[in-house]
Motif scaffolding. Sequence first.
Motif, short mmCIF file in Angstrom:
data_model
loop_
_atom_site.label_atom_id
_atom_site.label_comp_id
_atom_site.label_asym_id
_atom_site.label_seq_id
_atom_site.Cartn_x
_atom_site.Cartn_y
_atom_site.Cartn_z
N HIS A 195 0.82 -1.22 0.00
CA HIS A 195 0.00 0.00 0.00
C HIS A 195 0.84 1.26 0.00
CE1 HIS A 195 -4.11 -1.52 0.31
NE2 HIS A 195 -3.55 -2.56 0.86
N ALA A 196 1.82 1.33 0.89
CA ALA A 196 2.55 2.59 1.02
C ALA A 196 3.61 2.74 -0.07
CB ALA A 196 3.20 2.67 2.41
N PRO A 221 4.15 1.58 -3.32
CA PRO A 221 3.85 2.00 -4.70
C PRO A 221 3.52 3.49 -4.80
CG PRO A 221 2.73 -0.04 -4.20
CD PRO A 221 3.31 0.44 -2.92
N ASN A 222 2.87 4.02 -3.76
CA ASN A 222 2.56 5.44 -3.78
C ASN A 222 3.79 6.30 -3.55
OD1 ASN A 222 -0.48 5.98 -4.00
ND2 ASN A 222 -0.37 4.25 -2.62
N ASN A 280 -6.70 3.40 -1.62
CA ASN A 280 -5.37 3.52 -2.19
C ASN A 280 -5.48 3.82 -3.68
OD1 ASN A 280 -2.76 3.18 -3.09
ND2 ASN A 280 -2.32 1.55 -1.63
N PRO A 281 -4.95 4.97 -4.12
CA PRO A 281 -5.16 5.39 -5.51
C PRO A 281 -4.53 4.48 -6.55
CG PRO A 281 -3.59 6.83 -4.41
CD PRO A 281 -4.18 5.96 -3.36
N VAL A 282 -3.56 3.66 -6.17
CA VAL A 282 -2.85 2.89 -7.19
C VAL A 282 -3.30 1.42 -7.25
CG1 VAL A 282 -0.85 4.38 -6.90
CG2 VAL A 282 -0.90 2.17 -5.77
N LEU A 283 -4.27 1.05 -6.43
CA LEU A 283 -4.74 -0.34 -6.48
C LEU A 283 -6.18 -0.40 -6.98
CD1 LEU A 283 -3.41 -1.80 -3.10
CD2 LEU A 283 -2.38 -1.94 -5.36
#
Lengths: 336, 693
Positions: free
Chosen positions: A253-254, A256-257, B117-120
């Motif tokens: 979760h953390a 990739p951002n 979560n914006p990327v999932l």
Amino acid sequence: MARYIGKRLLLAALMAVLASCVIFLIANLVPGDPVLAQLGDVAASDPAIVARWRAKWGLDLPLWERYGIFLTGLLHGDLGISIATHRPVLDDIRQYAPATIELATIAFLLSLVIGIPLGIAAAVRRDGWIDSAARALSLLGVSAPTFWLAFMMLAIFYGGLGWAPGPGRIDPIAFPPEGPTGLFLIDSIWSGDWEGFQDSLAHLVLPSIVLAAATIGLITRTTRAAMLDSLQQDYVRVSRAKGLHEWAIILRHALPNALVPVVTLGGLAYANLLAGAVMTETVFAWPGLGRYTFTSAAALDFPAIVGITLVVSITFLLVNLAVDLSYALLDPRVRR
Amino acid sequence: MDGSLTTPPTTTLDPPVLEVEDLRTVFLTDAGVVRAVDGVSFRVGAGETLGIVGESGSGKSVTALSLLRLLDEQARIVGGTIRFKGQDVLAMRPAELRAWRGDQAAMVFQDPMTGLNPVLRILRQVTEHIVSHGRMPPAEARQRGVGLLRRMGVAAPERAAASYPHQFSGGMRQRVMLAIGVANDPALLIADEPTTALDVTIQAQILDLLRGLNEEFGTAIVLVSHDLGVIASVCRRVVVMYAGEAVEEAATAEVLADPRHPYAWALVNAVPRLDAPIGARLTSIEGMPPDPLHLPQGCRFEPRCPFKIARCATEHPPMLEVAPGRRARCWVTADGRSLPRPAVPATPAAPAARDAAPPLLEARDLVKHFVLPRRSLFAPAEKVHAVNGVDIALGRGESLGVVGESGCGKSTLARLLTRLHEPTAGSVLFEGRDITHASPAALRPLRPRLQMVFQDPYASLNPRMTVGEILVEPILAHGRAASRQAARERVGELLTTVGLKPGFASRYPHEFSGGQRQRVSIARALALDPAAVVADEPVSALDVNVQAQVLNLMQDLQQRLGLSYLFIAHDLAVVRAFCDRVAVMYLGRIVEEGPAAEIFAAPLHPYTVALTSAIPEPGRQRVVLGGEPPSTLRLPEGCAFRARCPVARAACAEPPPLREVAPGRRAACHFPGDFAPHPTPVRSASLADHQRR
């Protein structure tokens, strides 16, 4: 996604054409005459010799015509003849570039492999010992002058402890591995030369660490800052409420951002490693582009300078393209 | 012990789903230890719903986070117990806690825009904890995930599952958040302000979902909100929090009808209600919550309490049983007495009869389109159709409310009327003069008479200027004072006018609370003796009690200074309490306009019907409107409301004009008044019943 890639490719091509124009113009408009640098005082005082020499290199033609010749050559993969070495510039670059590409790529991978995990660890254990250690290491890497670091490394690990081999790409008495790429690591694998591979790798250790030192520091700090920001986001709290394992939260979760700014920096850093290895190459007697650039510039060898600059800017463009594509991979909001 | 109590022995064999006793959570700050939650106890059984209500800073969100031990590092739970089905949550080891969270106990947070979560991909986020808790293998979990999205009312769930969060509206995201919350059929669901960021019709949809979960699956729900209406429409019981403490705990309907703690009393009476007499003043209490670093020795509410007795200042009251099943932390009501109802407000002065005098501020067929930057060289330029032909007139001494959901164009309208934006088409008239395309220089002499108050009292005051400098600036800029000395005196007067001390002029904005800052904003608007004030959501960032104070102030000022207000708001009850006339906007157009009392008593346009009925207030029959407003990039053909309208017919393909359908009332509908939903039985006990007793 396909549209996004197409758009980026088109933009990169456009930029390459623009870059060639700008590079050519700057090289030809700057004050400084290769005549003096090449012919020497006596010959340069004879107008007939100078005129013949200028005609030979096409320097008597108007600027736009020279640009035309340059572009035509470029389309045929011809960067012209070096004034200093009298060899095709492309051949020169082909000879020197692999050494630099190999060094810069290893240094780049080293920066990522060390910088990103260290940055993550520093963020997760904020204000712990690992954070302090990472901070000290980053500061040292960024602030230590390259030449000093290079000499210290050589003095300690080659001269003192004898753990690492000396300057150069391979052992002076060994033959370079045979292969199509000029990258010794790949060529030695290609030709099945196991000893050559070990030797090349050993020779890469010190210079790549020296070259990567500053980049490791930057990537560590950037990763740490981005991870701290990412870990404070609401979706991380939501993940905790889901009962996910702490490592799943950090990595899935953390991270990739947090990678977006790291990728930006990484792209710039890689291009800088390619173009900025002069100091390291000099100390480690590394036969790369950095040294070739230096000699060409000193000789006001315009075809060579234009050629190198063009190669470097195209590398920049390619790396930027890679960065843009990684954005799209990392962040779906970019894919449009 | 302070705050604890002996709960009556339960007759059931099973322990309650959640049992909290004397919970204490502190924040370790540089300034000292802040007791954010200081002795809160409650229990929630299977199938029960409990609300926690309080103003910002009361500790309600910290309580919610404490329940799942999701607190940030600087917060610590220092006392009390939390039991989940008899299990001690505070004693759980990290691995046990992880296995429990998201599986048996889940949480839904306030802001759906940042919670995903914006990327999932959506599906991944809905199913990852089904898999990680070992409930199902991934393939099966994906099927369940799509089913959950469908159950939560996400449109086209298969496609939604493969999408990313940024492709959804806030309402849809909150549905996804709910799907995440209930993915493993938790026994306990904690929802922290789940609808605060949403529009009222979307809020009604989400609250319905919550109620459905509770009724169908018996999920125990703890709902945290600042809005008593939201709590009342979902929760049977409520805990009222003040300064970190629970101050009252009882059935929601009982608290609403007969609050036993003075703070609960203030909270209930500060909320403007749709069934209150028009123009009635709101009840507000003065002062602010105590400094959490220096809590008073006695009752924490004592400094602000209108009912205090001698004992309150010296002795801290415990939670006492004041009636069967009701507990309150108050010496005054300890003997079981009720608090008196607020003094019946004097009948407000009848609104000035609107004569034939020309309106002060008028818009004629006003249009504003914003052109978006092109996405690529060849793409057509897209336009946001923010305002699409608005006729509106503000009379002298009148207050006109403009209501609508986010994106309906109400704020753009405010900016057009004050000429902060230039209209695309149509005209704006102020005091009879056409200012549609007036130059800044031409507007300058008019500006003092047409002022604006903005929504965010934190962003609209320059943090580097003292309040005095902020107020002096317009006075000097328009030459309204002969000297600096005179200007300073005027600032003193202004501060007094808005209920602040003249000495506050030397302070900076950050030294004030939100309500005080909004007073400063109002003082700034008043500095130049305006005729009209356009207020864009002036109270929506404020707690209800502060909101009541500011609304009362604005009403007083209107009467004293003869102001006219154009009042933009999304909160219908606030508009009804404050305005003479109301205009309802939808998709950049006015769909209904008329006197406030009549519109709320008998709305004509189906959208107004849905809007007024969606307000979460106990005892209201509710119409839950499906869908969401269409995009403003491409306006729908015909009536803009057609797609969501329950009574739409073929004729609605023609756009209805805004026409007078009754004296003084206009509506843009082919079938005004046709949509009158059948009364549905209301679950929560009606407030009216309690008041009749």
